[in-house]
Design a protein around this motif. Structure first.
Motif, PDB file in Angstrom:
ATOM      1  N   LEU A 138       0.859  -1.181   0.000  1.00  0.00           N
ATOM      2  CA  LEU A 138       0.000   0.000   0.000  1.00  0.00           C
ATOM      3  C   LEU A 138       0.896   1.232   0.000  1.00  0.00           C
ATOM      4  CD1 LEU A 138      -2.552  -0.887   2.842  1.00  0.00           C
ATOM      5  CD2 LEU A 138      -3.018  -0.949   0.395  1.00  0.00           C
ATOM      6  N   PHE A 139       0.375   2.348  -0.518  1.00  0.00           N
ATOM      7  CA  PHE A 139       1.161   3.587  -0.522  1.00  0.00           C
ATOM      8  C   PHE A 139       0.298   4.720   0.016  1.00  0.00           C
ATOM      9  CE2 PHE A 139       3.807   7.024  -1.653  1.00  0.00           C
ATOM     10  CZ  PHE A 139       5.042   6.534  -2.057  1.00  0.00           C
ATOM     11  N   VAL A 140       0.821   5.410   1.046  1.00  0.00           N
ATOM     12  CA  VAL A 140       0.148   6.570   1.634  1.00  0.00           C
ATOM     13  C   VAL A 140       0.889   7.824   1.170  1.00  0.00           C
ATOM     14  CG1 VAL A 140      -0.465   7.770   3.768  1.00  0.00           C
ATOM     15  CG2 VAL A 140      -0.655   5.276   3.634  1.00  0.00           C
ATOM     16  N   GLY A 141       0.181   8.733   0.504  1.00  0.00           N
ATOM     17  CA  GLY A 141       0.798   9.917  -0.071  1.00  0.00           C
ATOM     18  C   GLY A 141       1.158  10.991   0.953  1.00  0.00           C
ATOM     19  N   MET A 142       1.798  12.045   0.459  1.00  0.00           N
ATOM     20  CA  MET A 142       2.316  13.139   1.290  1.00  0.00           C
ATOM     21  C   MET A 142       1.225  14.153   1.639  1.00  0.00           C
ATOM     22  SD  MET A 142       4.367  15.404  -1.570  1.00  0.00           S
ATOM     23  CE  MET A 142       5.097  14.028  -2.465  1.00  0.00           C
ATOM     24  N   VAL A 143       1.444  14.902   2.733  1.00  0.00           N
ATOM     25  CA  VAL A 143       0.531  15.987   3.109  1.00  0.00           C
ATOM     26  C   VAL A 143       0.988  17.284   2.445  1.00  0.00           C
ATOM     27  CG1 VAL A 143       0.036  14.880   5.322  1.00  0.00           C
ATOM     28  CG2 VAL A 143       1.796  16.654   5.197  1.00  0.00           C
ATOM     29  N   PRO A 144       0.069  18.199   2.129  1.00  0.00           N
ATOM     30  CA  PRO A 144       0.464  19.496   1.558  1.00  0.00           C
ATOM     31  C   PRO A 144       1.106  20.377   2.625  1.00  0.00           C
ATOM     32  CG  PRO A 144      -1.907  19.443   1.936  1.00  0.00           C
ATOM     33  CD  PRO A 144      -1.401  18.060   2.234  1.00  0.00           C
ATOM     34  N   VAL A 145       2.200  21.018   2.272  1.00  0.00           N
ATOM     35  CA  VAL A 145       2.919  21.878   3.214  1.00  0.00           C
ATOM     36  C   VAL A 145       2.235  23.249   3.299  1.00  0.00           C
ATOM     37  CG1 VAL A 145       5.084  20.722   2.657  1.00  0.00           C
ATOM     38  CG2 VAL A 145       4.474  22.845   1.464  1.00  0.00           C
ATOM     39  N   ASP A 146       2.666  24.055   4.258  1.00  0.00           N
ATOM     40  CA  ASP A 146       2.279  25.465   4.337  1.00  0.00           C
ATOM     41  C   ASP A 146       3.392  26.261   3.665  1.00  0.00           C
ATOM     42  OD1 ASP A 146       1.554  28.039   4.909  1.00  0.00           O
ATOM     43  OD2 ASP A 146       1.390  27.770   7.077  1.00  0.00           O
ATOM     44  N   GLU A 147       3.165  26.691   2.447  1.00  0.00           N
ATOM     45  CA  GLU A 147       4.205  27.380   1.679  1.00  0.00           C
ATOM     46  C   GLU A 147       4.669  28.669   2.360  1.00  0.00           C
ATOM     47  OE1 GLU A 147       3.298  26.332  -2.936  1.00  0.00           O
ATOM     48  OE2 GLU A 147       1.786  27.571  -1.917  1.00  0.00           O
ATOM     49  N   ALA A 148       3.800  29.294   3.134  1.00  0.00           N
ATOM     50  CA  ALA A 148       4.148  30.556   3.789  1.00  0.00           C
ATOM     51  C   ALA A 148       5.223  30.377   4.853  1.00  0.00           C
ATOM     52  CB  ALA A 148       2.899  31.190   4.405  1.00  0.00           C
ATOM     53  N   LYS A 149       5.434  29.135   5.317  1.00  0.00           N
ATOM     54  CA  LYS A 149       6.412  28.877   6.376  1.00  0.00           C
ATOM     55  C   LYS A 149       7.781  28.475   5.815  1.00  0.00           C
ATOM     56  CE  LYS A 149       3.596  29.572   9.813  1.00  0.00           C
ATOM     57  NZ  LYS A 149       3.112  28.469  10.662  1.00  0.00           N
ATOM     58  N   MET A 150       7.919  28.424   4.519  1.00  0.00           N
ATOM     59  CA  MET A 150       9.197  28.026   3.941  1.00  0.00           C
ATOM     60  C   MET A 150      10.197  29.190   3.979  1.00  0.00           C
ATOM     61  SD  MET A 150       8.811  24.888   3.365  1.00  0.00           S
ATOM     62  CE  MET A 150       7.535  24.609   4.604  1.00  0.00           C
ATOM     63  N   PRO A 151      11.525  28.914   4.069  1.00  0.00           N
ATOM     64  CA  PRO A 151      12.141  27.583   3.938  1.00  0.00           C
ATOM     65  C   PRO A 151      12.166  26.817   5.257  1.00  0.00           C
ATOM     66  CG  PRO A 151      13.850  29.230   4.143  1.00  0.00           C
ATOM     67  CD  PRO A 151      12.545  29.986   4.115  1.00  0.00           C
ATOM     68  N   PHE A 152      12.218  25.517   5.145  1.00  0.00           N
ATOM     69  CA  PHE A 152      12.375  24.647   6.298  1.00  0.00           C
ATOM     70  C   PHE A 152      13.861  24.524   6.597  1.00  0.00           C
ATOM     71  CE2 PHE A 152      12.939  20.224   7.898  1.00  0.00           C
ATOM     72  CZ  PHE A 152      12.268  20.369   9.114  1.00  0.00           C
ATOM     73  N   LEU A 153      14.236  24.735   7.872  1.00  0.00           N
ATOM     74  CA  LEU A 153      15.640  24.709   8.302  1.00  0.00           C
ATOM     75  C   LEU A 153      16.508  25.673   7.500  1.00  0.00           C
ATOM     76  CD1 LEU A 153      16.197  20.854   8.830  1.00  0.00           C
ATOM     77  CD2 LEU A 153      15.655  22.593  10.550  1.00  0.00           C
ATOM     78  N   ASN A 154      15.896  26.736   7.029  1.00  0.00           N
ATOM     79  CA  ASN A 154      16.598  27.802   6.301  1.00  0.00           C
ATOM     80  C   ASN A 154      17.232  27.367   4.984  1.00  0.00           C
ATOM     81  OD1 ASN A 154      16.077  29.860   8.257  1.00  0.00           O
ATOM     82  ND2 ASN A 154      17.686  28.972   9.551  1.00  0.00           N
ATOM     83  N   CYS A 155      16.874  26.186   4.488  1.00  0.00           N
ATOM     84  CA  CYS A 155      17.510  25.757   3.237  1.00  0.00           C
ATOM     85  C   CYS A 155      16.615  24.916   2.332  1.00  0.00           C
ATOM     86  CB  CYS A 155      18.805  24.998   3.515  1.00  0.00           C
ATOM     87  SG  CYS A 155      18.611  23.514   4.499  1.00  0.00           S
ATOM     88  N   PHE A 156      15.511  24.358   2.846  1.00  0.00           N
ATOM     89  CA  PHE A 156      14.649  23.507   2.029  1.00  0.00           C
ATOM     90  C   PHE A 156      13.345  24.250   1.701  1.00  0.00           C
ATOM     91  CE2 PHE A 156      17.208  20.469   4.518  1.00  0.00           C
ATOM     92  CZ  PHE A 156      17.762  19.733   3.480  1.00  0.00           C
TER      93      PHE A 156
END
Length: 236
Positions: A138-156
């Motif tokens: 089985l495959f469980v897909g990804m959740v949508p991120v909050d684009e307003a909070k990017m970048p993650f860890l200042n680089c992603f």
């Protein structure tokens, strides 16, 4: 809407009178990062199945934060072939969940993806083919991120456009192989932007406690999952 009925799950349940041994491999969505109360949807399910009042299957959480498709493929068999009850044998079923880390842009919003799209498609095909040769998947897909909070860890830099591209490639690859795919990305976005934000941590990437509760609810109400996890047959 999100499901394909797995062709082998019903026969597995008919031939097993003991709890199934299920491995769940993936990234932080499997590991459960962001849920200090329940440990994520996999851990919540594991605890539920451990209850003496409602015994369920044996669940192995093999999620590692930051993993992409290449890392999961590299550790696929090694992880479970040396683990407790699964030592030297394959599991009865497997749940996979990866892709969001592969979609990230590095260093800047228009930087290269963590895993180039063509490489992702190739690695994903290898992973799905390898997994399906071992047991039902089985495959469980990804959740949508909050684009307003990017970048993650200042680089992603995660964004919905890249997420959609990578999840669609995954959905189609699963469809081609008759692997049931739960499209969490589209399902959550259909509930609205505000709903999604309220179910994510302050980092904008990981589900929070309510988010993992919602994820477990979505999985438990997934037709393909219920074909796998129907009540254990009574022993003779």
């Amino acid at each position: 809407m999100h499901t394909l009925v797995a062709p082998n799950f019903q026969s597995i349940r008919q031939t097993h009178q003991q709890p199934l041994k299920i491995v769940v491999l993936g990234d932080s969505l499997i590991y459960g990062f962001g849920d200090p109360e329940g440990g994520g949807w996999v851990e919540r399910l594991r605890r539920q199945w451990m209850s003496p009042d409602s015994p369920g299957h044996v669940l192995y959480n093999l999620g590692i934060r930051g993993d992409g498709v290449k890392q999961v493929q590299a550790r696929l068999e090694h992880e479970f072939r040396h683990r407790g009850e699964l030592k030297n044998r394959v599991p009865d079923a497997m749940i996979l969940s990866i892709g969001v880390n592969d979609s990230a842009r590095l260093g800047r919003p228009d930087g290269r993806n963590f895993t180039e799209f063509e490489s992702f498609q190739t690695e994903l095909a290898h992973l799905l083919d390898q997994a399906k040769q071992l047991c039902p998947v089985l495959f469980v897909g990804m959740v949508p991120v909050d684009e307003a909070k990017m970048p993650f860890l200042n680089c992603f830099y995660f964004n919905h456009a890249d997420q959609y591209r990578y999840k669609e490639a995954t959905r189609l690859a699963c469809h081609k192989r008759q692997i049931p795919y739960l499209d969490i990305f589209d399902l959550w976005r259909s509930r609205g932007h505000d709903w999604c934000v309220k179910h994510l941590c302050s980092d904008g990437l990981h589900p929070n406690v309510a988010g993992y509760q919602a994820l477990l609810h979505d999985v438990l109400h997934w037709e393909a999952f219920n074909h796998l996890s129907e009540p254990i047959l009574a022993t003779a």
